[in-house]
Design a protein around this motif. Structure first.
Motif, PDB file in Angstrom:
ATOM      1  N   CYS A   1      49.145  30.535  28.755  1.00  0.00           N
ATOM      2  CA  CYS A   1      50.409  31.243  28.552  1.00  0.00           C
ATOM      3  C   CYS A   1      50.677  32.164  29.730  1.00  0.00           C
ATOM      4  O   CYS A   1      51.811  32.433  30.074  1.00  0.00           O
ATOM      5  N   GLY A   2      49.614  32.667  30.363  1.00  0.00           N
ATOM      6  CA  GLY A   2      49.740  33.487  31.559  1.00  0.00           C
ATOM      7  C   GLY A   2      49.881  34.977  31.318  1.00  0.00           C
ATOM      8  O   GLY A   2      49.892  35.755  32.264  1.00  0.00           O
ATOM      9  N   TYR A   3      49.978  35.405  30.074  1.00  0.00           N
ATOM     10  CA  TYR A   3      50.231  36.815  29.796  1.00  0.00           C
ATOM     11  C   TYR A   3      49.104  37.723  30.308  1.00  0.00           C
ATOM     12  O   TYR A   3      49.364  38.790  30.839  1.00  0.00           O
ATOM     13  N   CYS A   4      47.883  37.296  30.204  1.00  0.00           N
ATOM     14  CA  CYS A   4      46.733  38.117  30.593  1.00  0.00           C
ATOM     15  C   CYS A   4      46.386  38.000  32.079  1.00  0.00           C
ATOM     16  O   CYS A   4      45.601  38.793  32.599  1.00  0.00           O
ATOM     17  N   ILE A   5      46.924  37.008  32.746  1.00  0.00           N
ATOM     18  CA  ILE A   5      46.404  36.601  34.052  1.00  0.00           C
ATOM     19  C   ILE A   5      46.518  37.679  35.131  1.00  0.00           C
ATOM     20  O   ILE A   5      45.587  37.884  35.898  1.00  0.00           O
ATOM     21  N   ALA A   6      47.635  38.388  35.211  1.00  0.00           N
ATOM     22  CA  ALA A   6      47.758  39.440  36.230  1.00  0.00           C
ATOM     23  C   ALA A   6      46.668  40.496  36.043  1.00  0.00           C
ATOM     24  O   ALA A   6      46.036  40.926  37.008  1.00  0.00           O
ATOM     25  N   GLY A   7      46.423  40.884  34.798  1.00  0.00           N
ATOM     26  CA  GLY A   7      45.367  41.858  34.529  1.00  0.00           C
ATOM     27  C   GLY A   7      43.991  41.314  34.859  1.00  0.00           C
ATOM     28  O   GLY A   7      43.138  42.019  35.417  1.00  0.00           O
ATOM     29  N   MET A   8      43.751  40.059  34.524  1.00  0.00           N
ATOM     30  CA  MET A   8      42.469  39.423  34.850  1.00  0.00           C
ATOM     31  C   MET A   8      42.264  39.386  36.366  1.00  0.00           C
ATOM     32  O   MET A   8      41.175  39.689  36.857  1.00  0.00           O
ATOM     33  N   MET A   9      43.311  39.011  37.093  1.00  0.00           N
ATOM     34  CA  MET A   9      43.198  38.941  38.552  1.00  0.00           C
ATOM     35  C   MET A   9      42.891  40.308  39.146  1.00  0.00           C
ATOM     36  O   MET A   9      42.064  40.421  40.052  1.00  0.00           O
ATOM     37  N   MET A  10      43.536  41.344  38.633  1.00  0.00           N
ATOM     38  CA  MET A  10      43.317  42.674  39.205  1.00  0.00           C
ATOM     39  C   MET A  10      41.912  43.191  38.895  1.00  0.00           C
ATOM     40  O   MET A  10      41.268  43.789  39.742  1.00  0.00           O
ATOM     41  N   ARG A  11      41.431  42.928  37.696  1.00  0.00           N
ATOM     42  CA  ARG A  11      40.066  43.358  37.360  1.00  0.00           C
ATOM     43  C   ARG A  11      39.054  42.577  38.205  1.00  0.00           C
ATOM     44  O   ARG A  11      38.087  43.129  38.709  1.00  0.00           O
ATOM     45  N   ALA A  12      39.298  41.280  38.408  1.00  0.00           N
ATOM     46  CA  ALA A  12      38.414  40.462  39.243  1.00  0.00           C
ATOM     47  C   ALA A  12      38.480  40.906  40.704  1.00  0.00           C
ATOM     48  O   ALA A  12      37.452  40.955  41.386  1.00  0.00           O
ATOM     49  N   GLN A  13      39.667  41.236  41.175  1.00  0.00           N
ATOM     50  CA  GLN A  13      39.829  41.707  42.557  1.00  0.00           C
ATOM     51  C   GLN A  13      39.017  42.983  42.779  1.00  0.00           C
ATOM     52  O   GLN A  13      38.314  43.114  43.774  1.00  0.00           O
ATOM     53  N   ALA A  14      39.120  43.921  41.841  1.00  0.00           N
ATOM     54  CA  ALA A  14      38.354  45.168  41.947  1.00  0.00           C
ATOM     55  C   ALA A  14      36.855  44.875  41.975  1.00  0.00           C
ATOM     56  O   ALA A  14      36.114  45.455  42.777  1.00  0.00           O
ATOM     57  N   LEU A  15      36.416  43.967  41.123  1.00  0.00           N
ATOM     58  CA  LEU A  15      34.997  43.594  41.103  1.00  0.00           C
ATOM     59  C   LEU A  15      34.564  43.052  42.458  1.00  0.00           C
ATOM     60  O   LEU A  15      33.570  43.513  43.034  1.00  0.00           O
ATOM     61  N   LEU A  16      35.292  42.066  42.969  1.00  0.00           N
ATOM     62  CA  LEU A  16      34.866  41.389  44.203  1.00  0.00           C
ATOM     63  C   LEU A  16      34.994  42.279  45.432  1.00  0.00           C
ATOM     64  O   LEU A  16      34.251  42.090  46.390  1.00  0.00           O
ATOM     65  N   GLN A  17      35.900  43.228  45.411  1.00  0.00           N
ATOM     66  CA  GLN A  17      35.971  44.175  46.530  1.00  0.00           C
ATOM     67  C   GLN A  17      34.730  45.050  46.573  1.00  0.00           C
ATOM     68  O   GLN A  17      34.258  45.406  47.638  1.00  0.00           O
ATOM     69  N   GLY A  18      34.181  45.375  45.412  1.00  0.00           N
ATOM     70  CA  GLY A  18      32.974  46.192  45.356  1.00  0.00           C
ATOM     71  C   GLY A  18      31.691  45.392  45.376  1.00  0.00           C
ATOM     72  O   GLY A  18      30.641  45.899  45.757  1.00  0.00           O
ATOM     73  N   ASN A  19      31.774  44.124  44.944  1.00  0.00           N
ATOM     74  CA  ASN A  19      30.593  43.277  44.838  1.00  0.00           C
ATOM     75  C   ASN A  19      30.984  41.847  45.191  1.00  0.00           C
ATOM     76  O   ASN A  19      31.219  41.029  44.300  1.00  0.00           O
ATOM     77  N   PRO A  20      31.081  41.524  46.480  1.00  0.00           N
ATOM     78  CA  PRO A  20      31.555  40.197  46.890  1.00  0.00           C
ATOM     79  C   PRO A  20      30.681  39.043  46.423  1.00  0.00           C
ATOM     80  O   PRO A  20      31.133  37.909  46.374  1.00  0.00           O
ATOM     81  N   HIS A  21      29.438  39.324  46.081  1.00  0.00           N
ATOM     82  CA  HIS A  21      28.513  38.274  45.646  1.00  0.00           C
ATOM     83  C   HIS A  21      28.202  38.422  44.151  1.00  0.00           C
ATOM     84  O   HIS A  21      27.065  38.218  43.732  1.00  0.00           O
ATOM     85  N   ALA A  22      29.216  38.728  43.377  1.00  0.00           N
ATOM     86  CA  ALA A  22      29.034  38.955  41.941  1.00  0.00           C
ATOM     87  C   ALA A  22      28.475  37.713  41.259  1.00  0.00           C
ATOM     88  O   ALA A  22      28.887  36.589  41.537  1.00  0.00           O
ATOM     89  N   SER A  23      27.531  37.940  40.377  1.00  0.00           N
ATOM     90  CA  SER A  23      26.952  36.851  39.581  1.00  0.00           C
ATOM     91  C   SER A  23      27.893  36.538  38.419  1.00  0.00           C
ATOM     92  O   SER A  23      28.836  37.289  38.135  1.00  0.00           O
ATOM     93  N   ASP A  24      27.620  35.436  37.728  1.00  0.00           N
ATOM     94  CA  ASP A  24      28.400  35.113  36.541  1.00  0.00           C
ATOM     95  C   ASP A  24      28.322  36.249  35.517  1.00  0.00           C
ATOM     96  O   ASP A  24      29.313  36.575  34.872  1.00  0.00           O
ATOM     97  N   ALA A  25      27.154  36.845  35.368  1.00  0.00           N
ATOM     98  CA  ALA A  25      26.993  37.954  34.427  1.00  0.00           C
ATOM     99  C   ALA A  25      27.849  39.146  34.857  1.00  0.00           C
ATOM    100  O   ALA A  25      28.468  39.805  34.008  1.00  0.00           O
ATOM    101  N   ASP A  26      27.900  39.420  36.170  1.00  0.00           N
ATOM    102  CA  ASP A  26      28.742  40.504  36.686  1.00  0.00           C
ATOM    103  C   ASP A  26      30.214  40.234  36.389  1.00  0.00           C
ATOM    104  O   ASP A  26      30.954  41.134  35.983  1.00  0.00           O
ATOM    105  N   ILE A  27      30.638  38.991  36.608  1.00  0.00           N
ATOM    106  CA  ILE A  27      32.033  38.616  36.380  1.00  0.00           C
ATOM    107  C   ILE A  27      32.382  38.763  34.905  1.00  0.00           C
ATOM    108  O   ILE A  27      33.400  39.361  34.552  1.00  0.00           O
ATOM    109  N   ARG A  28      31.513  38.254  34.045  1.00  0.00           N
ATOM    110  CA  ARG A  28      31.765  38.348  32.606  1.00  0.00           C
ATOM    111  C   ARG A  28      31.848  39.812  32.157  1.00  0.00           C
ATOM    112  O   ARG A  28      32.721  40.177  31.372  1.00  0.00           O
TER     113      ARG A  28
END
Length: 163
Positions: free
Chosen positions: A97-124
């Motif tokens: 549906c796409g409703y959550c996607i912008a928020g998901m992308m921003m949370r993931a972006q913040a994660l990867l900016q701080g931890n570029p080699h995030a594990s699956d557990a980190d991402i979850r």
């Protein structure tokens, strides 16, 4: 008037100090990717980044943003030139549906900016505050992993490092 920088552009916003950032983004700046979900900071549809940290914009008052850097999904790239996170989500068809996607992308972006080699557990763990009712979780995880690879490759190209 409150001064804040959104997606690299300085804005003077005339709104009440207790106005949630989400309303400022959508109503004053016409940035509509962040969505109103619950209004309580419990679903993540409104997630943006403030000074590189993922926040719920529905509960972040404008007063707290004076001279701070806000990034929305619109700041990650353009329709013509999407950023790595946006491309990865498109390539993995992470939205239903796409409703959550912008928020998901921003949370993931913040994660990867701080931890570029995030594990699956980190991402979850990072994405846990954001809800997706459509159940595209596995595609979202694949998209974040793909984005991490793309961002690492872009960094190697930028720095001249060998991949």
């Amino acid at each position: 008037m409150v001064s804040l920088t959104v997606n690299g552009q300085r804005h003077e916003v005339d709104a009440e100090p207790d106005t949630p950032l989400l309303y400022v983004l959508r109503d004053h700046l016409a940035l509509n990717a962040a969505k109103f979900g619950c209004g309580l900071g419990q679903c993540g549809a409104c997630t943006v980044m403030v000074d590189g940290v993922a926040v719920f914009s529905c509960v972040m008052p404008l007063l707290m943003l004076e001279d701070r850097e806000v990034m929305t999904v619109e700041g990650l790239g353009t329709v013509e030139n999407p950023g790595p996170m946006q491309r990865a989500f498109m390539e993995e068809q992470a939205a239903q549906c796409g409703y959550c996607i912008a928020g998901m992308m921003m949370r993931a972006q913040a994660l990867l900016q701080g931890n570029p080699h995030a594990s699956d557990a980190d991402i979850r763990a990072a994405l846990e505050p954001n809800l997706c009712r459509c159940g595209t979780h596995m595609r979202i995880l694949r998209a974040v992993r793909r984005a991490a690879t793309m961002m690492q490759s872009a960094g190697a190209e930028t720095t001249g490092a060998v991949r």
